[in-house]
Design an enzyme around this catalytic site. Structure first.
Site, PDB file in Angstrom:
ATOM      1  CB  THR A 188       8.477  -7.655  14.456  1.00  0.00           C
ATOM      2  OG1 THR A 188       9.656  -7.547  13.668  1.00  0.00           O
ATOM      3  CG2 THR A 188       7.317  -8.122  13.601  1.00  0.00           C
ATOM      4  CG  ASN A 189       9.262  -1.823  12.973  1.00  0.00           C
ATOM      5  OD1 ASN A 189       8.143  -1.377  13.185  1.00  0.00           O
ATOM      6  ND2 ASN A 189      10.339  -1.333  13.542  1.00  0.00           N
ATOM      7  NE  ARG A 190       4.228  -4.894   5.732  1.00  0.00           N
ATOM      8  CZ  ARG A 190       3.430  -4.479   4.764  1.00  0.00           C
ATOM      9  NH1 ARG A 190       2.509  -3.576   5.008  1.00  0.00           N
ATOM     10  NH2 ARG A 190       3.556  -4.958   3.544  1.00  0.00           N
TER      11      ARG A 190
END
Ligand code: C5P
Length: 219
Positions: free
Chosen positions: A29-31
Protein backbone atom coordinates in the site's frame (compact mmCIF):
# COMPACT_ATOMS: atom_id res chain seq x y z
CA UNK A 1 -19.12 31.05 1.72
CA UNK A 2 -21.62 28.79 -0.06
CA UNK A 3 -22.52 30.26 -3.39
CA UNK A 4 -23.88 27.22 -5.21
CA UNK A 5 -21.30 28.05 -7.87
CA UNK A 6 -20.93 24.37 -8.75
CA UNK A 7 -24.64 23.51 -8.83
CA UNK A 8 -25.25 20.80 -11.42
CA UNK A 9 -21.56 20.11 -12.02
CA UNK A 10 -20.38 16.51 -11.72
CA UNK A 11 -16.96 16.18 -10.11
CA UNK A 12 -15.41 12.72 -10.13
CA UNK A 13 -12.45 12.18 -7.86
CA UNK A 14 -10.18 9.59 -6.24
CA UNK A 15 -8.78 9.66 -2.71
CA UNK A 16 -6.89 7.56 -0.21
CA UNK A 17 -4.40 4.78 -0.88
CA UNK A 18 -4.92 1.60 -2.86
CA UNK A 19 -4.19 -1.82 -1.39
CA UNK A 20 -2.67 -4.50 -3.60
CA UNK A 21 -2.96 -7.98 -2.07
CA UNK A 22 -0.07 -10.44 -2.05
CA UNK A 23 -2.06 -13.16 -0.31
CA UNK A 24 -5.21 -13.16 1.88
CA UNK A 25 -3.41 -11.44 4.77
CA UNK A 26 -0.69 -9.27 3.22
CA UNK A 27 -0.39 -6.54 0.68
CA UNK A 28 1.35 -3.45 -0.67
CA UNK A 29 0.00 0.00 0.00
CA UNK A 30 0.93 3.67 0.06
CA UNK A 31 0.88 6.08 2.96
CA UNK A 32 -2.25 8.16 2.55
CA UNK A 33 -4.83 9.08 5.17
CA UNK A 34 -7.32 10.35 2.57
CA UNK A 35 -7.61 13.63 4.51
CA UNK A 36 -6.78 15.89 1.56
CA UNK A 37 -9.15 14.19 -0.88
CA UNK A 38 -12.00 14.08 1.62
CA UNK A 39 -11.51 17.78 2.45
CA UNK A 40 -11.74 18.60 -1.26
CA UNK A 41 -14.87 16.46 -1.72
CA UNK A 42 -16.50 18.24 1.22
CA UNK A 43 -15.62 21.72 -0.09
CA UNK A 44 -16.92 20.93 -3.60
CA UNK A 45 -20.19 19.44 -2.29
CA UNK A 46 -20.68 22.56 -0.14
CA UNK A 47 -20.63 24.60 -3.38
CA UNK A 48 -23.35 22.42 -4.88
CA UNK A 49 -21.26 20.00 -6.96
CA UNK A 50 -22.42 16.40 -7.43
CA UNK A 51 -19.30 14.73 -6.09
CA UNK A 52 -18.50 11.07 -6.78
CA UNK A 53 -15.63 10.05 -4.51
CA UNK A 54 -13.89 6.80 -5.45
CA UNK A 55 -12.05 5.95 -2.26
CA UNK A 56 -9.35 3.51 -1.29
CA UNK A 57 -9.34 2.10 2.27
CA UNK A 58 -9.36 4.98 4.79
CA UNK A 59 -10.94 5.50 8.20
CA UNK A 60 -12.77 8.75 7.56
CA UNK A 61 -16.48 9.59 7.58
CA UNK A 62 -18.15 10.35 4.24
CA UNK A 63 -18.54 14.13 3.81
CA UNK A 64 -22.12 15.38 3.69
CA UNK A 65 -23.74 15.23 0.29
CA UNK A 66 -20.93 13.19 -1.29
CA UNK A 67 -21.51 9.91 -3.13
CA UNK A 68 -18.72 7.62 -1.94
CA UNK A 69 -17.73 4.33 -3.55
CA UNK A 70 -15.17 2.20 -1.74
CA UNK A 71 -12.58 0.24 -3.69
CA UNK A 72 -9.43 -1.58 -2.70
CA UNK A 73 -7.06 -2.06 -5.61
CA UNK A 74 -5.81 0.25 -8.37
CA UNK A 75 -7.57 -1.87 -11.00
CA UNK A 76 -10.88 -1.57 -9.11
CA UNK A 77 -10.31 2.18 -8.81
CA UNK A 78 -9.57 2.44 -12.54
CA UNK A 79 -12.73 0.52 -13.52
CA UNK A 80 -14.93 2.44 -11.07
CA UNK A 81 -13.64 5.82 -12.27
CA UNK A 82 -14.31 4.92 -15.90
CA UNK A 83 -17.79 3.60 -15.04
CA UNK A 84 -18.62 7.05 -13.61
CA UNK A 85 -17.59 9.19 -16.58
CA UNK A 86 -18.65 11.58 -18.02
CA UNK A 87 -17.82 14.33 -15.55
CA UNK A 88 -17.23 18.09 -15.73
CA UNK A 89 -14.06 17.74 -13.68
CA UNK A 90 -11.82 14.91 -12.53
CA UNK A 91 -9.41 15.22 -9.61
CA UNK A 92 -6.89 12.44 -8.94
CA UNK A 93 -5.95 12.73 -5.28
CA UNK A 94 -5.47 9.04 -4.52
CA UNK A 95 -2.02 7.65 -3.76
CA UNK A 96 -2.37 4.83 -6.25
CA UNK A 97 0.09 1.98 -5.91
CA UNK A 98 2.32 1.98 -8.98
CA UNK A 99 2.66 -1.81 -8.68
CA UNK A 100 0.62 -4.93 -8.00
CA UNK A 101 1.68 -8.55 -7.55
CA UNK A 102 1.70 -10.48 -10.78
CA UNK A 103 0.02 -13.39 -9.01
CA UNK A 104 -1.97 -13.16 -5.79
CA UNK A 105 -1.59 -16.30 -3.68
CA UNK A 106 -4.88 -17.97 -2.74
CA UNK A 107 -3.49 -19.03 0.66
CA UNK A 108 -1.30 -17.32 3.23
CA UNK A 109 2.31 -17.73 2.17
CA UNK A 110 4.27 -19.55 4.86
CA UNK A 111 7.86 -18.84 5.88
CA UNK A 112 10.28 -21.36 4.46
CA UNK A 113 12.82 -22.96 6.80
CA UNK A 114 15.42 -23.24 4.06
CA UNK A 115 15.35 -19.75 2.56
CA UNK A 116 15.88 -16.22 3.92
CA UNK A 117 14.74 -14.62 0.69
CA UNK A 118 11.44 -14.12 -1.05
CA UNK A 119 11.06 -12.83 -4.59
CA UNK A 120 7.82 -11.19 -5.64
CA UNK A 121 7.21 -10.12 -9.23
CA UNK A 122 5.37 -6.82 -9.47
CA UNK A 123 3.66 -5.49 -12.56
CA UNK A 124 2.74 -1.89 -13.28
CA UNK A 125 -0.73 -0.61 -12.54
CA UNK A 126 -2.47 1.64 -15.08
CA UNK A 127 -2.24 5.40 -14.50
CA UNK A 128 -5.81 6.45 -13.70
CA UNK A 129 -5.17 10.20 -14.00
CA UNK A 130 -3.49 9.79 -17.40
CA UNK A 131 -6.29 7.54 -18.64
CA UNK A 132 -8.81 10.30 -17.88
CA UNK A 133 -6.60 13.24 -18.94
CA UNK A 134 -5.79 11.61 -22.27
CA UNK A 135 -9.31 10.14 -22.82
CA UNK A 136 -10.18 10.51 -26.50
CA UNK A 137 -13.99 10.65 -26.16
CA UNK A 138 -14.94 11.47 -22.56
CA UNK A 139 -12.25 13.81 -21.27
CA UNK A 140 -13.72 16.07 -18.56
CA UNK A 141 -13.47 19.84 -19.15
CA UNK A 142 -11.02 20.04 -16.27
CA UNK A 143 -8.54 17.36 -15.19
CA UNK A 144 -6.50 17.97 -12.04
CA UNK A 145 -3.78 15.89 -10.47
CA UNK A 146 -1.56 15.86 -7.43
CA UNK A 147 2.13 15.23 -7.06
CA UNK A 148 4.00 14.29 -3.93
CA UNK A 149 7.67 15.09 -4.31
CA UNK A 150 10.62 15.46 -1.99
CA UNK A 151 12.43 17.79 -4.43
CA UNK A 152 12.14 19.58 -7.82
CA UNK A 153 8.41 20.29 -7.40
CA UNK A 154 8.26 22.52 -10.46
CA UNK A 155 10.16 20.26 -12.87
CA UNK A 156 8.31 17.08 -11.92
CA UNK A 157 4.98 18.92 -11.80
CA UNK A 158 5.43 20.29 -15.33
CA UNK A 159 6.30 16.82 -16.62
CA UNK A 160 3.14 15.39 -15.05
CA UNK A 161 0.98 18.07 -16.68
CA UNK A 162 2.18 16.90 -20.06
CA UNK A 163 2.44 13.13 -19.61
CA UNK A 164 -0.91 12.80 -17.84
CA UNK A 165 -2.88 15.28 -19.95
CA UNK A 166 -3.77 17.31 -16.86
CA UNK A 167 -4.84 20.97 -16.81
CA UNK A 168 -3.20 21.58 -13.44
CA UNK A 169 -1.03 19.75 -10.94
CA UNK A 170 -1.02 20.52 -7.23
CA UNK A 171 2.52 19.63 -6.22
CA UNK A 172 3.14 18.87 -2.55
CA UNK A 173 6.50 18.82 -0.89
CA UNK A 174 6.70 15.65 1.19
CA UNK A 175 9.40 14.02 3.29
CA UNK A 176 10.37 14.45 6.95
CA UNK A 177 6.74 13.71 7.82
CA UNK A 178 5.81 17.17 6.54
CA UNK A 179 2.54 16.07 4.96
CA UNK A 180 1.47 12.51 5.68
CA UNK A 181 -1.16 12.29 8.42
CA UNK A 182 -0.67 16.02 9.01
CA UNK A 183 -3.20 18.79 8.69
CA UNK A 184 -0.85 21.03 6.70
CA UNK A 185 1.01 20.69 3.43
CA UNK A 186 3.47 22.71 1.31
CA UNK A 187 1.85 23.24 -2.05
CA UNK A 188 2.61 24.73 -5.46
CA UNK A 189 0.03 24.97 -8.28
CA UNK A 190 1.35 24.37 -11.79
CA UNK A 191 -0.80 25.02 -14.85
CA UNK A 192 -0.41 26.49 -18.35
CA UNK A 193 0.34 29.89 -16.75
CA UNK A 194 3.32 28.41 -14.89
CA UNK A 195 3.91 27.69 -11.22
CA UNK A 196 2.76 29.63 -8.17
CA UNK A 197 5.13 30.01 -5.23
CA UNK A 198 5.06 27.32 -2.55
CA UNK A 199 2.56 28.03 0.20
CA UNK A 200 2.19 26.36 3.56
CA UNK A 201 -1.52 25.62 3.84
CA UNK A 202 -3.83 23.46 5.85
CA UNK A 203 -5.52 20.69 3.90
CA UNK A 204 -8.80 22.59 4.39
CA UNK A 205 -7.20 25.70 2.83
CA UNK A 206 -5.93 23.61 -0.09
CA UNK A 207 -9.48 22.30 -0.54
CA UNK A 208 -10.79 25.89 -0.67
CA UNK A 209 -8.08 26.93 -3.15
CA UNK A 210 -8.87 23.99 -5.42
CA UNK A 211 -12.60 24.67 -5.17
CA UNK A 212 -12.08 28.31 -6.18
CA UNK A 213 -9.81 27.18 -9.03
CA UNK A 214 -12.48 24.77 -10.29
CA UNK A 215 -15.21 27.42 -10.00
CA UNK A 216 -13.14 29.88 -12.04
CA UNK A 217 -12.20 27.30 -14.68
CA UNK A 218 -15.67 25.72 -15.11
CA UNK A 219 -17.62 28.98 -15.39
O1 C5P B 1 3.09 9.74 -11.20
P1 C5P B 1 2.61 10.06 -9.82
O2 C5P B 1 2.08 8.88 -9.08
O3 C5P B 1 3.60 10.86 -9.03
O4 C5P B 1 1.40 11.05 -10.09
C1 C5P B 1 0.53 11.44 -9.08
C2 C5P B 1 -0.83 11.78 -9.67
O5 C5P B 1 -1.26 10.74 -10.56
C3 C5P B 1 -1.90 11.84 -8.60
O6 C5P B 1 -2.90 12.76 -9.05
C4 C5P B 1 -2.41 10.41 -8.57
O7 C5P B 1 -3.74 10.33 -8.06
C5 C5P B 1 -2.37 10.02 -10.03
N1 C5P B 1 -2.12 8.58 -10.31
C6 C5P B 1 -3.14 7.79 -10.83
N2 C5P B 1 -2.89 6.47 -11.13
C7 C5P B 1 -1.68 5.93 -10.91
C8 C5P B 1 -0.64 6.71 -10.38
C9 C5P B 1 -0.89 8.03 -10.08
O8 C5P B 1 -4.24 8.29 -11.03
N3 C5P B 1 -1.48 4.63 -11.21
Amino acid sequence: PRTGALNGKHVLMTAGPTFEPLDPVRGITNRSSGKQGYAIAEALAAEGANVTLISGPVSLPTPEGVERIDVRTALEMFDTVHAHLPADAFIGVAAVSDWRAQTVAADKQKKSANSDELTITLIKNPDILASVGLHTTMRPTLVLGFAAETQNLEVYGKTKLRTKGADAIFANEVGDDKVFDQDTTNMMLIDAHGPTSVKRLTKAEVAQDITQYIISRLN
